[in-house]
Design a protein around this motif. Structure first.
Motif, PDB file in Angstrom:
ATOM      1  N   LEU A  58       2.085   1.480   9.494  1.00 32.06           N
ATOM      2  CA  LEU A  58       2.066   1.120   8.078  1.00 32.06           C
ATOM      3  C   LEU A  58       1.540   2.284   7.242  1.00 32.06           C
ATOM      4  O   LEU A  58       0.506   2.874   7.562  1.00 32.06           O
ATOM      5  N   VAL A  59       2.258   2.591   6.177  1.00 35.41           N
ATOM      6  CA  VAL A  59       1.868   3.677   5.271  1.00 35.41           C
ATOM      7  C   VAL A  59       1.584   3.079   3.898  1.00 35.41           C
ATOM      8  O   VAL A  59       2.427   2.371   3.339  1.00 35.41           O
ATOM      9  N   THR A  60       0.399   3.359   3.357  1.00 37.70           N
ATOM     10  CA  THR A  60      -0.011   2.810   2.066  1.00 37.70           C
ATOM     11  C   THR A  60      -0.360   3.940   1.102  1.00 37.70           C
ATOM     12  O   THR A  60      -1.044   4.896   1.478  1.00 37.70           O
ATOM     13  N   ASN A  61       0.112   3.811  -0.126  1.00 39.91           N
ATOM     14  CA  ASN A  61      -0.215   4.780  -1.168  1.00 39.91           C
ATOM     15  C   ASN A  61      -1.463   4.306  -1.915  1.00 39.91           C
ATOM     16  O   ASN A  61      -1.407   3.359  -2.691  1.00 39.91           O
ATOM     17  N   LEU A  62      -2.593   4.967  -1.676  1.00 48.38           N
ATOM     18  CA  LEU A  62      -3.848   4.616  -2.336  1.00 48.38           C
ATOM     19  C   LEU A  62      -4.125   5.517  -3.540  1.00 48.38           C
ATOM     20  O   LEU A  62      -5.225   5.477  -4.098  1.00 48.38           O
ATOM     21  N   SER A  63      -3.139   6.314  -3.935  1.00 48.89           N
ATOM     22  CA  SER A  63      -3.291   7.185  -5.099  1.00 48.89           C
ATOM     23  C   SER A  63      -3.205   6.364  -6.383  1.00 48.89           C
ATOM     24  O   SER A  63      -2.750   5.218  -6.375  1.00 48.89           O
ATOM     25  N   SER A  64      -3.621   6.980  -7.479  1.00 50.44           N
ATOM     26  CA  SER A  64      -3.523   6.309  -8.776  1.00 50.44           C
ATOM     27  C   SER A  64      -2.149   6.498  -9.394  1.00 50.44           C
ATOM     28  O   SER A  64      -1.885   6.022 -10.495  1.00 50.44           O
ATOM     29  N   ASN A  65      -1.270   7.202  -8.692  1.00 43.41           N
ATOM     30  CA  ASN A  65       0.086   7.442  -9.184  1.00 43.41           C
ATOM     31  C   ASN A  65       1.079   7.282  -8.036  1.00 43.41           C
ATOM     32  O   ASN A  65       0.703   7.273  -6.862  1.00 43.41           O
ATOM     33  N   ALA A  66       2.336   7.152  -8.376  1.00 42.56           N
ATOM     34  CA  ALA A  66       3.377   7.001  -7.357  1.00 42.56           C
ATOM     35  C   ALA A  66       3.612   8.322  -6.629  1.00 42.56           C
ATOM     36  O   ALA A  66       3.382   9.404  -7.174  1.00 42.56           O
ATOM     37  N   VAL A  67       4.054   8.221  -5.378  1.00 40.42           N
ATOM     38  CA  VAL A  67       4.456   9.399  -4.610  1.00 40.42           C
ATOM     39  C   VAL A  67       5.837   9.139  -4.021  1.00 40.42           C
ATOM     40  O   VAL A  67       6.223   7.987  -3.792  1.00 40.42           O
ATOM     41  N   TYR A  68       6.566  10.218  -3.790  1.00 43.77           N
ATOM     42  CA  TYR A  68       7.882  10.100  -3.157  1.00 43.77           C
ATOM     43  C   TYR A  68       7.768  10.614  -1.726  1.00 43.77           C
ATOM     44  O   TYR A  68       7.436  11.791  -1.498  1.00 43.77           O
ATOM     45  N   ARG A 107      12.679   7.592   3.373  1.00 46.64           N
ATOM     46  CA  ARG A 107      12.519   8.315   2.115  1.00 46.64           C
ATOM     47  C   ARG A 107      12.492   7.315   0.959  1.00 46.64           C
ATOM     48  O   ARG A 107      13.182   6.305   0.991  1.00 46.64           O
ATOM     49  N   GLY A 108      11.727   7.652  -0.059  1.00 42.30           N
ATOM     50  CA  GLY A 108      11.697   6.780  -1.223  1.00 42.30           C
ATOM     51  C   GLY A 108      10.339   6.774  -1.890  1.00 42.30           C
ATOM     52  O   GLY A 108       9.379   7.385  -1.410  1.00 42.30           O
ATOM     53  N   THR A 109      10.272   6.081  -3.005  1.00 41.85           N
ATOM     54  CA  THR A 109       9.059   6.042  -3.813  1.00 41.85           C
ATOM     55  C   THR A 109       8.081   4.989  -3.307  1.00 41.85           C
ATOM     56  O   THR A 109       8.474   3.865  -3.004  1.00 41.85           O
ATOM     57  N   LEU A 110       6.823   5.388  -3.222  1.00 41.17           N
ATOM     58  CA  LEU A 110       5.737   4.462  -2.912  1.00 41.17           C
ATOM     59  C   LEU A 110       4.869   4.351  -4.160  1.00 41.17           C
ATOM     60  O   LEU A 110       4.253   5.329  -4.589  1.00 41.17           O
ATOM     61  N   HIS A 111       4.836   3.163  -4.746  1.00 42.15           N
ATOM     62  CA  HIS A 111       4.026   2.963  -5.937  1.00 42.15           C
ATOM     63  C   HIS A 111       2.557   2.760  -5.548  1.00 42.15           C
ATOM     64  O   HIS A 111       2.229   2.554  -4.374  1.00 42.15           O
ATOM     65  N   THR A 112       1.689   2.812  -6.522  1.00 40.92           N
ATOM     66  CA  THR A 112       0.260   2.648  -6.277  1.00 40.92           C
ATOM     67  C   THR A 112      -0.022   1.319  -5.574  1.00 40.92           C
ATOM     68  O   THR A 112       0.413   0.266  -6.030  1.00 40.92           O
ATOM     69  N   GLY A 113      -0.722   1.387  -4.446  1.00 37.06           N
ATOM     70  CA  GLY A 113      -1.076   0.182  -3.705  1.00 37.06           C
ATOM     71  C   GLY A 113       0.027  -0.375  -2.828  1.00 37.06           C
ATOM     72  O   GLY A 113      -0.186  -1.361  -2.122  1.00 37.06           O
TER      73      GLY A 113
END
Length: 206
Positions: A58-68, A107-113
């Motif tokens: 599982l990969v989670t984006n914990l940043s305050s912004n989206a990442v690709y 591949r694709g966008t991961l939004h915050t959280g």
């Protein structure tokens, strides 16, 4: 009181100005710390939802912004030998078995959280085997390191994070994977560029 203020006006003025400078300095420091935190990218990698080689990565984006998510890279180690390859695309899924071509890639966008399931450890090893043209099995691996390489949506740079999982081989032939660290290692942007840019440029499609 008025006479005292008049007598010590200059000293009081210096004290007042010094206090204001201190307050504004503290405000600026708080603002700067919050700004740096918001600009910092953090990607978390973990296992769950199953046991052994069937554990989901599982990969989670914990940043305050989206990442690709640009690439997912696996380092497979066994008996002192290590092989590295890209496992971004779900090559274990035949193209004619899915109506959505995007289901065959991570591949694709991961939004915050947002959390995305990039496949089981067994799937990741299968992709690596296809890419490397080498025989690997989840039960023969000593350590697997998963690295997620992404493009920050807030600043124009490549970011990455990685986590290593050690394998404990059981008597019944199965394996149990344990993370070396609870926290995911956030790779510095400069190191990311130096280590992974060439691999990303060498990607071939078709």
């Amino acid at each position: 009181m008025i006479e005292y203020i008049s007598t010590h006006a200059q000293a009081l003025n210096v004290l007042f100005n010094g206090t204001m400078v201190l307050i504004w300095t503290l405000y600026f420091q708080v603002f700067l710390v919050n700004h740096l935190r918001q600009g910092r990218n953090m990607i978390h990698i973990d296992l769950g939802a199953a046991q052994g080689a069937r554990s989901r990565c599982l990969v989670t984006n914990l940043s305050s912004n989206a990442v690709y998510v640009q690439a997912i890279i696996a380092d497979l180690s066994s008996n002192g030998a290590t092989s590295r390859t890209r496992i971004t695309d779900r090559e274990e899924i035949p193209l004619d078995e899915t109506k959505d071509p995007l289901a065959r890639t991570n591949r694709g966008t991961l939004h915050t959280g947002q959390t995305v399931d990039i496949g089981s450890l067994e799937d990741l090893v299968s992709r690596a085997q296809i890419r490397l043209h080498e025989h690997w099995s989840a039960d023969s691996i000593d350590t697997v390191t998963i690295t997620v390489v992404a493009i920050s949506g807030q600043i124009d740079r490549i970011v990455a994070a990685s986590k290593s999982f050690d394998s404990e081989h059981l008597d019944d032939g199965g394996s149990v994977f344990t993370a070396k660290n609870i926290l995911t290692h956030q790779i510095r942007p400069r190191q990311t560029r130096e280590e992974f840019s060439q691999m990303l440029r060498d990607q071939k499609f078709g």
